[in-house]
Design a protein around this motif. Sequence first.
Motif: not given
Lengths: 551, 100
Positions: A141, A179, A204-207, A265, A286
Motif C-alpha cells: 500500500r 494507508t 505501515e512498515r511495508n509502505l 513498530r 520504510w
Amino acid sequence: MIYSLNIKKGYKKIENFDRLTENAPAINKQLMLDMLAKNANTEYGKRYHFDQIKTIEDYQKMVPFSIYDDYAPYIERMVAGETDLITKDPIVHYALTSGSVDNPKKIPVSEQTVDLYREYATQFSFAIIARALGKKWKRGRGLNLMEVKFETLPNGLFAGSISGRGVYSIKNLLFLMFTSPKEIVFPTEIMDTKYAHLRFGLMERNLSYIVSAFMTGISDLMKYMETNWEMIVDDIEKGTIDPDIKIPDDIKAQLLTQIKPNPKRAAELRKEFEKGFDSPIIPRIWPELAFVHAIGSGSFSVYTDKMRQYLGDIPIYFSVYAASESIMAICNEMESQEFVLIPDSAFYEFIPIDQDDREQTLTIEQLELGKDYEIVLTNTSGFYRYRIKDVVRVVGWYKNCPKIKFVYRLNQMVSIAGEKTTEECVSWAVKEFAKDTGCELVDYSVYADVAVSPGRYVIFIEAEKRLARERYHEYRQIMEDKLGTANPSIGAKVKSGVLSPSEISFVQEETYALYRDLMIMRGISGNQIKPVRVIDTLVKENFFFALVDKE
Amino acid sequence: MKIEVKQEGDIFMVELEGRMDTNTSPDFQKEMEVYYTKQGFNMILDFDKLDFVSSAGLRVLLLIQKKSKALSGSLVIKNVKPEIQEVFDMTGFSDILTIE
C-alpha cells in the motif's frame, strides 16, 4: 491484485501509446475532426459552423482562440442544468481551479476526460513504474495525500479538484491501495489530516510508495514529521490519538477502531528518529518504499530538491503535465522530467513565443527542438482553441511526438522594461545564488517593484537558516550577476540605468508555510496549492512585504 | 516571551510579553494547547506588552483561530500595538481574527 490489473491495463496502454506517438500528427488531427463532428450540433458548434470544418486550416480560420471567460456564460447555464451548449458529451464533474480565491473557475470535465486521466495518470503511470522498478516495488500500500473535498452544484454534480476526482473514482479500492482511511481522504470537517495521513502511513512498515498531486504536499508532510515524530510514535505505541489532535469525535472514534497498540513498530521508529534527519530518513523507516509519485518539476523543483534529503536514492516518478482542462503529457520513464505529449487526449496547437502577432499556430509536426511555444488546447470537454497560457519547450522526440517541459506561465512572466523574465530564469538565478552562498532555500518569489524609479527586481527568499546580514551587499551583487546571466536583458538594462539594481528581501521563517495555511483556510484544496513564484497581486504584495525579516 | 494565564469565569485571559517569533512560538503553542483544545473555549490574548509577531507566531494564532471555530469557542486579541496591527492588516489577519 489491484496493482496487477492496473499495470496490465497500463502495459496495453503503453503499447497503444507507442502506436499513437508513431502517428502523432495524424492521430491528433483526427481527434480534432472527431470532436468537431460530435459537437457540431451544440450551441458553440453551430455558432462557429463546426459542420463545415474539414481541415486544420478551416478550423484555424473559422474558430477563434478562446479563454475561460468565453465559456463562463455557457458554464453558468450548464451548472443550472442545460446541456448541448459546448459539448454533446455528458459533463460528470466541474474542476475548481486554484486561480482565484474569490471566484474559482469551474472547468467542465466530461466522462472521456475522466477516463483519460484514469488511463494515463493511474494505469500508464503504474505500468511505467513497474517496468522500471521490477521486483524492487513490492506492490504494497501507498501513502496517498490527495484528499477529496467536493461541493455539490445546482445540477447535482460535484465540483472540486481534478486530482480529487481521480481518487473519488477509485473510492471502493482505497483501502487496498492506500494507508489513509476514507475518513481522512474524504474529510467532511476541518481536521489535522497531516497527522492522520502520517499516523496511518507510519504504522505501515511495508509502505510501498508516496503519492501526492504536488511535491509541496509531501515536503510539508516530512517537515511535520520532523517536528512531531515523538507524539506520533507515542500514539503508535499506545494505540491512541493524541487528545490535542483536532479530529471530530465521531471520526476519531471510527479511526480508533482501525488502530491497535504497536509497541514493536513504535520502538523501531523511535530508534531511527532518534538518530536524526541528517541521513535520509525515508529508507530507514520504510525499508520497502520504492518510489514517490508527484508533480515536482518546474516551479516545484525547490521542494523536490528538499525531498532528496529525505529520500536518498529512492526514485521519483514526475507524473504528468496536466491542468484542470486536460491531461496533456506524461513521463514515460522514472526520474525523467520530460513529458511526452499525449496525442489522443487533446488537439494541440502551438504559438512560437518569439512570433510578433501571436496569431499563427503550428501543429505537432511543425515544432522545432529547443524552441518555446505557448500551448493552445482543444480538449475533450468542450473547450476549443483554448489559450491555457502555459509556455512549453520542446526538449526531444518520442517516436513522432514531441517531448516537452513546462517553462513558465505567460501571466507569470515579469517585465518591467521589456526584458521579459520567466519563472525559469528566476528559478535558475535563485538556485545558483543558493549554491554560491550556501543558502538552504525553503522557497522564493520575484516581485517587479515599479514604485521606485527606474523599476527593479526584488527577489524574496526564505532560507532554512539566516544568512549573515553583514554580507548583504555581497549577496545582492551575486543575485544581480545571476539574474543578469539568466536574462542578459536585465544585466544590460541595469548597466544602462533602465532598471535599478535588484534587491533581495529575506522573509521570516515559516512565511511560505503560513501563506499555504491561509490559502487552505480560505477553502483552497491542499492538492491545488502551487508555489508563489511571482508576487503579482496586491494581496501577495502586502503579505510578503509585511513578513520581511528586518532584523 | 512571558506568558501569564488567568482564568476569569469561563474565559482564559492570556497576557503576553516580549516577542512571538520562531524561538518562542513552539512553547507558546504547547502552553496554550491545554486551553484551545477544550470544547467551547473562550480565550483573550492581551498583546499590551507584546512587541513583535513573526510568521511562525501568526501560524500559531491561525491554528488557535481554526480550533476556536471547530470547537465553537472564541478567540479575541486585545491591546494590539500599531506595528503588530499593521502586520495583521497587511497579511489579511485583520479579516480572520477578532481584534479589539
